[in-house]
Design an enzyme around this catalytic site. Structure first.
Site, PDB file in Angstrom:
ATOM      1  N   LYS A 199       0.917  -1.154   0.091  1.00 21.33           N
ATOM      2  CA  LYS A 199       0.050   0.223  -0.055  1.00 21.33           C
ATOM      3  C   LYS A 199       0.738   1.202  -0.013  1.00 21.33           C
ATOM      4  O   LYS A 199       1.582   1.486   1.068  1.00 21.33           O
ATOM      5  CB  LYS A 199      -0.957  -0.134   1.395  1.00 21.33           C
ATOM      6  N   ALA A 200       0.631   2.136  -0.913  1.00 20.14           N
ATOM      7  CA  ALA A 200       1.884   3.191  -1.159  1.00 20.14           C
ATOM      8  C   ALA A 200       1.000   4.576  -1.104  1.00 20.14           C
ATOM      9  O   ALA A 200      -0.179   4.718  -1.630  1.00 20.14           O
ATOM     10  CB  ALA A 200       2.473   3.022  -2.605  1.00 20.14           C
TER      11      ALA A 200
END
Length: 296
Positions: A199-200
């Site tokens: 998850k960025a």
């Protein structure tokens, strides 16, 4: 010989994905940051019950339109499970991170929350766990790497999908630093340690030239060995659909987001009404972008 019955059935990414293979996931695991959002709209102290009630309502109303929902153990996981608030079509993700506040930040450091037992949350219906990781350019990588590797192993043993969420923060020592560069460096450092999903943060916080955002997203895709998704914190809500589209065009597989979906209904005189009338259409629109761009 190992007893085959001793190993739990392993959940795969399908448990948190759309039928087409993309991810349209909802986050309601915000803690003191959510309390601060409510405090902007009321003079009385914001109680734990207020947070819990909102999280349960948002989960019940929004999860029919999400592929998964992320909930924190501190305030709402048990309540969400007890209320059977998660739609049958939606995977349940347990936040497994303990936030340490300090220096004026709601989260200045993160530890694995030992109080979140992987086997126990799996028994309660979770198919995945998530770990936030603080990435500061002036702190050594070894501790971050070791924490991620331990977290991934804890998930693997329990048969749960592992999701990591690296977040770039300023050096403790102060001085100039490159936030966008740190987002990409975090992907290079942590994106191939075995987590099932990465998850960025959205490069450029979703603002600025399309080419710049897409270039940085392409760098994340190159660095991360698993599928990856974007989060919405720090991105203006009106720009988040564009951010999801640009990221997906450069290799992302969707989103795991909260604020862009529900933040504007906090303070409403009828939260449930506005979750239905405001947040549901936003989530449906975002999911449509993912469905149109991401294929297995």
């Amino acid at each position: 010989m190992t007893d085959p019955t001793s190993t739990p059935t392993r959940f795969g990414l399908d448990a948190v994905a759309r039928p087409g293979g993309g991810f349209a996931m909802l986050a309601v695991d915000q803690r003191e940051a959510m309390r601060a959002m409510f405090a902007e709209h009321q003079e009385a102290p914001v109680t734990d019950e207020r947070l819990r009630d909102f999280k349960v309502a948002a989960t019940r109303i929004l999860t029919p339109h999400a592929s998964a929902v992320l909930v924190d153990k501190q305030f709402a996981f048990d309540a969400v499970v007890d209320a059977q608030a998660v739609a049958p079509s939606c995977g349940l993700i347990a936040a497994a991170d303990h936030f340490v506040a300090g220096n004026g930040e709601f989260v200045t450091a993160v530890e694995i929350d030992r109080g979140v037992d992987p086997a126990a949350v799996r028994e309660q219906g979770a198919v995945a766990m998530k770990l936030l990781v603080i990435h500061r350019p002036d702190e050594p990588a070894a501790a971050r790497v070791a924490m991620v590797e331990e977290f991934v192993e804890r998930c693997r043993v329990a048969g749960l999908v592992s999701i990591i969420e690296p977040v770039a923060k300023a050096p403790r020592g102060g001085g100039e630093w490159d936030w966008d560069g740190c987002v990409v460096e975090a992907a290079r450092e942590l994106g191939s340690l075995g987590a099932d999903l990465y998850k960025a943060e959205v490069p450029r916080k979703g603002e600025g030239a399309e080419d710049d955002i897409r270039r940085a997203c392409a760098q994340i895709t190159e660095a991360v060995s698993s599928p990856w998704v974007v989060l919405s914190s720090g991105v203006p809500a009106e720009l988040f659909p564009r951010a999801v589209e640009l990221a997906c065009r450069e290799g992302a597989s969707g989103f795991l987001a909260g604020r862009a979906v529900w933040a504007s209904v906090i303070g409403s005189d009828d939260v449930e009404r506005d979750l239905h009338e405001v947040s549901v259409p936003r989530l449906q629109h975002l999911a449509g972008i993912v469905d149109g761009l991401v294929r297995r």
